[in-house]
Design a protein around this motif. Structure first.
Motif, PDB file in Angstrom:
ATOM      1  N   ARG A 194       0.829  -1.214   0.000  1.00  0.00           N
ATOM      2  CA  ARG A 194       0.000   0.000   0.000  1.00  0.00           C
ATOM      3  C   ARG A 194       0.855   1.252   0.000  1.00  0.00           C
ATOM      4  O   ARG A 194       0.630   2.170  -0.809  1.00  0.00           O
ATOM      5  N   ASP A 195       1.832   1.308   0.888  1.00  0.00           N
ATOM      6  CA  ASP A 195       2.665   2.508   0.990  1.00  0.00           C
ATOM      7  C   ASP A 195       3.491   2.722  -0.276  1.00  0.00           C
ATOM      8  O   ASP A 195       3.702   3.864  -0.709  1.00  0.00           O
ATOM      9  N   GLY A 196       3.941   1.629  -0.903  1.00  0.00           N
ATOM     10  CA  GLY A 196       4.688   1.756  -2.136  1.00  0.00           C
ATOM     11  C   GLY A 196       3.839   2.318  -3.268  1.00  0.00           C
ATOM     12  O   GLY A 196       4.302   3.159  -4.043  1.00  0.00           O
ATOM     13  N   LEU A 197       2.583   1.881  -3.351  1.00  0.00           N
ATOM     14  CA  LEU A 197       1.685   2.413  -4.374  1.00  0.00           C
ATOM     15  C   LEU A 197       1.403   3.891  -4.133  1.00  0.00           C
ATOM     16  O   LEU A 197       1.352   4.689  -5.080  1.00  0.00           O
ATOM     17  N   HIS A 198       1.245   4.264  -2.888  1.00  0.00           N
ATOM     18  CA  HIS A 198       0.994   5.683  -2.597  1.00  0.00           C
ATOM     19  C   HIS A 198       2.202   6.539  -2.974  1.00  0.00           C
ATOM     20  O   HIS A 198       2.048   7.655  -3.493  1.00  0.00           O
ATOM     21  N   ARG A 199       3.396   6.017  -2.749  1.00  0.00           N
ATOM     22  CA  ARG A 199       4.600   6.775  -3.130  1.00  0.00           C
ATOM     23  C   ARG A 199       4.752   6.858  -4.649  1.00  0.00           C
ATOM     24  O   ARG A 199       5.436   7.757  -5.156  1.00  0.00           O
ATOM     25  N   ALA A 200       4.110   5.950  -5.367  1.00  0.00           N
ATOM     26  CA  ALA A 200       4.196   5.960  -6.835  1.00  0.00           C
ATOM     27  C   ALA A 200       3.328   7.038  -7.464  1.00  0.00           C
ATOM     28  O   ALA A 200       3.480   7.315  -8.667  1.00  0.00           O
ATOM     29  N   GLU A 201       2.452   7.638  -6.696  1.00  0.00           N
ATOM     30  CA  GLU A 201       1.638   8.722  -7.244  1.00  0.00           C
ATOM     31  C   GLU A 201       2.544   9.888  -7.625  1.00  0.00           C
ATOM     32  O   GLU A 201       3.446  10.266  -6.880  1.00  0.00           O
ATOM     33  N   GLY A 202       2.302  10.447  -8.804  1.00  0.00           N
ATOM     34  CA  GLY A 202       3.145  11.519  -9.297  1.00  0.00           C
ATOM     35  C   GLY A 202       4.357  11.035 -10.065  1.00  0.00           C
ATOM     36  O   GLY A 202       5.180  11.842 -10.505  1.00  0.00           O
ATOM     37  N   THR A 203       4.481   9.716 -10.244  1.00  0.00           N
ATOM     38  CA  THR A 203       5.549   9.128 -11.060  1.00  0.00           C
ATOM     39  C   THR A 203       4.920   8.513 -12.317  1.00  0.00           C
ATOM     40  O   THR A 203       3.696   8.358 -12.387  1.00  0.00           O
ATOM     41  N   PRO A 204       5.717   8.132 -13.290  1.00  0.00           N
ATOM     42  CA  PRO A 204       5.136   7.489 -14.482  1.00  0.00           C
ATOM     43  C   PRO A 204       4.334   6.231 -14.170  1.00  0.00           C
ATOM     44  O   PRO A 204       3.431   5.862 -14.926  1.00  0.00           O
ATOM     45  N   PHE A 205       4.602   5.590 -13.042  1.00  0.00           N
ATOM     46  CA  PHE A 205       3.899   4.357 -12.696  1.00  0.00           C
ATOM     47  C   PHE A 205       2.424   4.607 -12.395  1.00  0.00           C
ATOM     48  O   PHE A 205       1.606   3.684 -12.475  1.00  0.00           O
ATOM     49  N   ASP A 206       2.078   5.854 -12.066  1.00  0.00           N
ATOM     50  CA  ASP A 206       0.671   6.090 -11.711  1.00  0.00           C
ATOM     51  C   ASP A 206      -0.264   6.049 -12.916  1.00  0.00           C
ATOM     52  O   ASP A 206      -1.473   6.234 -12.767  1.00  0.00           O
ATOM     53  N   VAL A 207       0.274   5.786 -14.111  1.00  0.00           N
ATOM     54  CA  VAL A 207      -0.605   5.580 -15.266  1.00  0.00           C
ATOM     55  C   VAL A 207      -1.565   4.419 -15.004  1.00  0.00           C
ATOM     56  O   VAL A 207      -2.642   4.358 -15.595  1.00  0.00           O
ATOM     57  N   VAL A 208      -1.206   3.498 -14.117  1.00  0.00           N
ATOM     58  CA  VAL A 208      -2.087   2.392 -13.751  1.00  0.00           C
ATOM     59  C   VAL A 208      -2.768   2.651 -12.403  1.00  0.00           C
ATOM     60  O   VAL A 208      -3.221   1.716 -11.744  1.00  0.00           O
ATOM     61  N   GLY A 209      -2.857   3.905 -12.000  1.00  0.00           N
ATOM     62  CA  GLY A 209      -3.525   4.245 -10.755  1.00  0.00           C
ATOM     63  C   GLY A 209      -5.004   3.896 -10.785  1.00  0.00           C
ATOM     64  O   GLY A 209      -5.618   3.729 -11.843  1.00  0.00           O
ATOM     65  N   LEU A 210      -5.580   3.815  -9.616  1.00  0.00           N
ATOM     66  CA  LEU A 210      -6.991   3.441  -9.476  1.00  0.00           C
ATOM     67  C   LEU A 210      -7.929   4.461 -10.103  1.00  0.00           C
ATOM     68  O   LEU A 210      -8.860   4.118 -10.832  1.00  0.00           O
ATOM     69  N   SER A 211      -7.688   5.755  -9.820  1.00  0.00           N
ATOM     70  CA  SER A 211      -8.659   6.790 -10.178  1.00  0.00           C
ATOM     71  C   SER A 211      -7.981   8.039 -10.708  1.00  0.00           C
ATOM     72  O   SER A 211      -6.850   8.366 -10.325  1.00  0.00           O
ATOM     73  N   HIS A 212      -8.716   8.743 -11.554  1.00  0.00           N
ATOM     74  CA  HIS A 212      -8.370  10.115 -11.898  1.00  0.00           C
ATOM     75  C   HIS A 212      -8.851  11.029 -10.778  1.00  0.00           C
ATOM     76  O   HIS A 212      -9.929  10.814 -10.202  1.00  0.00           O
ATOM     77  N   LEU A 213      -8.084  12.067 -10.504  1.00  0.00           N
ATOM     78  CA  LEU A 213      -8.532  13.186  -9.679  1.00  0.00           C
ATOM     79  C   LEU A 213      -8.392  14.443 -10.526  1.00  0.00           C
ATOM     80  O   LEU A 213      -7.288  14.892 -10.814  1.00  0.00           O
ATOM     81  N   LEU A 214      -9.533  14.962 -10.950  1.00  0.00           N
ATOM     82  CA  LEU A 214      -9.573  16.147 -11.811  1.00  0.00           C
ATOM     83  C   LEU A 214     -10.183  17.310 -11.019  1.00  0.00           C
ATOM     84  O   LEU A 214     -11.260  17.166 -10.441  1.00  0.00           O
ATOM     85  N   VAL A 215      -9.471  18.425 -10.992  1.00  0.00           N
ATOM     86  CA  VAL A 215      -9.944  19.625 -10.298  1.00  0.00           C
ATOM     87  C   VAL A 215     -10.156  20.720 -11.338  1.00  0.00           C
ATOM     88  O   VAL A 215      -9.243  21.053 -12.095  1.00  0.00           O
ATOM     89  N   LEU A 216     -11.367  21.275 -11.370  1.00  0.00           N
ATOM     90  CA  LEU A 216     -11.747  22.299 -12.336  1.00  0.00           C
ATOM     91  C   LEU A 216     -12.234  23.534 -11.599  1.00  0.00           C
ATOM     92  O   LEU A 216     -12.805  23.420 -10.499  1.00  0.00           O
ATOM     93  N   GLU A 217     -12.031  24.700 -12.204  1.00  0.00           N
ATOM     94  CA  GLU A 217     -12.497  25.944 -11.604  1.00  0.00           C
ATOM     95  C   GLU A 217     -13.420  26.675 -12.587  1.00  0.00           C
ATOM     96  O   GLU A 217     -13.123  26.770 -13.782  1.00  0.00           O
ATOM     97  N   ARG A 218     -14.521  27.217 -12.066  1.00  0.00           N
ATOM     98  CA  ARG A 218     -15.469  27.938 -12.899  1.00  0.00           C
ATOM     99  C   ARG A 218     -14.887  29.290 -13.303  1.00  0.00           C
ATOM    100  O   ARG A 218     -14.326  30.005 -12.500  1.00  0.00           O
ATOM    101  N   ALA A 219     -15.030  29.602 -14.577  1.00  0.00           N
ATOM    102  CA  ALA A 219     -14.499  30.856 -15.089  1.00  0.00           C
ATOM    103  C   ALA A 219     -15.269  32.030 -14.482  1.00  0.00           C
ATOM    104  O   ALA A 219     -16.443  31.900 -14.147  1.00  0.00           O
TER     105      ALA A 219
END
Length: 247
Positions: free
Chosen positions: A222-247
């Motif tokens: 678990r901890d290794g997968l969390h550290r992989a966030e923000g690396t090329p390996f996260d292409v196989v991550g569980l979920s997208h997190l998309l943040v949008l702002e209203r103009a």
């Protein structure tokens, strides 16, 4: 509720968070980071399930509203929570005025709605200027389909490997009840709408069950997968997190 009815509901509406553990706490921290003005915000959670996140959000924001399509879950959330208002309605037809919320949260919900483009447009419509949408949804390249599959006319609940790596026609025959998104497909939902992208990332799950079942090896994984966030390996991550702002 019978087991058959419970599984039918899981296939159409997904499974909400029934408990609060470190995985949910971790995701709440992501929500807070994505919406730094939460302490003074009007918050709408779309697809609030039985209200676990709604309960925590009500401790952080002065006005919190939950919307849940599935009637039994909406009733359970409303009965258990005293402060937040819970509304039973469809995501594609939000019963709220324009620009009424500063934060709109959609946490693993848009993949289940009948019309995801209409749901995206409604999220933008009810968002106030400079308000933020915080959206989690399944990543197409996660190697496990967590919503089960249909096979020979029967729904089989559980984690099924490699389904999402199949070509679309085959994948959609096995899992017609739920979408999964590439980044391009996700961004396309908001094409032409008055929002700008603040950030995008791919995140792994909490894996609390894995850590509990396997002990130290599970926690290391678990901890290794969390550290992989923000690396090329996260292409196989569980979920997208998309943040949008209203103009």
């Amino acid at each position: 509720m019978t087991e058959t009815r419970s599984r039918e509901k899981a296939s159409t509406c997904g499974e909400p968070s029934y408990v609060w553990r470190s995985g949910q706490e971790r995701r709440l921290a992501m929500i807070r980071a994505a919406a730094p003005g939460l302490g003074s915000a009007r918050v709408l959670e779309i697809g609030c399930g039985v209200g676990r996140y709604l309960e925590k959000l009500a401790e952080l924001a002065p006005r919190v509203v939950g919307l849940e399509y599935e009637g039994e879950r909406a009733h359970e959330a409303a009965a258990r929570l005293q402060h937040p208002l819970v509304v039973n309605a469809a995501n594609e037809h939000l019963p709220f005025a324009d620009a009424g919320f500063d934060v709109v949260l959609s946490n693993e919900v848009i993949e289940h709605v009948a019309d995801d483009r209409a749901s995206a447009a409604e999220m933008v419509r009810v968002l106030a200027p400079r308000g933020r949408i915080v959206l989690f949804c399944p990543n197409r390249w996660y190697p496990v389909e967590q919503h089960g599959v249909w096979w020979r006319g029967r729904y089989h609940f559980g984690n099924i490997p490699l389904v999402n790596y199949l070509p679309d026609p085959l994948r959609d025959r096995l899992a017609p009840h739920v979408r999964t998104y590439t980044l391009r497909r996700l961004r396309r939902l908001f094409d032409g709408l008055p929002v700008r992208e603040v950030s995008h990332s791919r995140v792994f799950g909490g894996y609390d069950n894995v850590a509990a079942r396997l002990g130290t090896p599970g926690r290391v994984l678990r901890d290794g997968l969390h550290r992989a966030e923000g690396t090329p390996f996260d292409v196989v991550g569980l979920s997208h997190l998309l943040v949008l702002e209203r103009a």
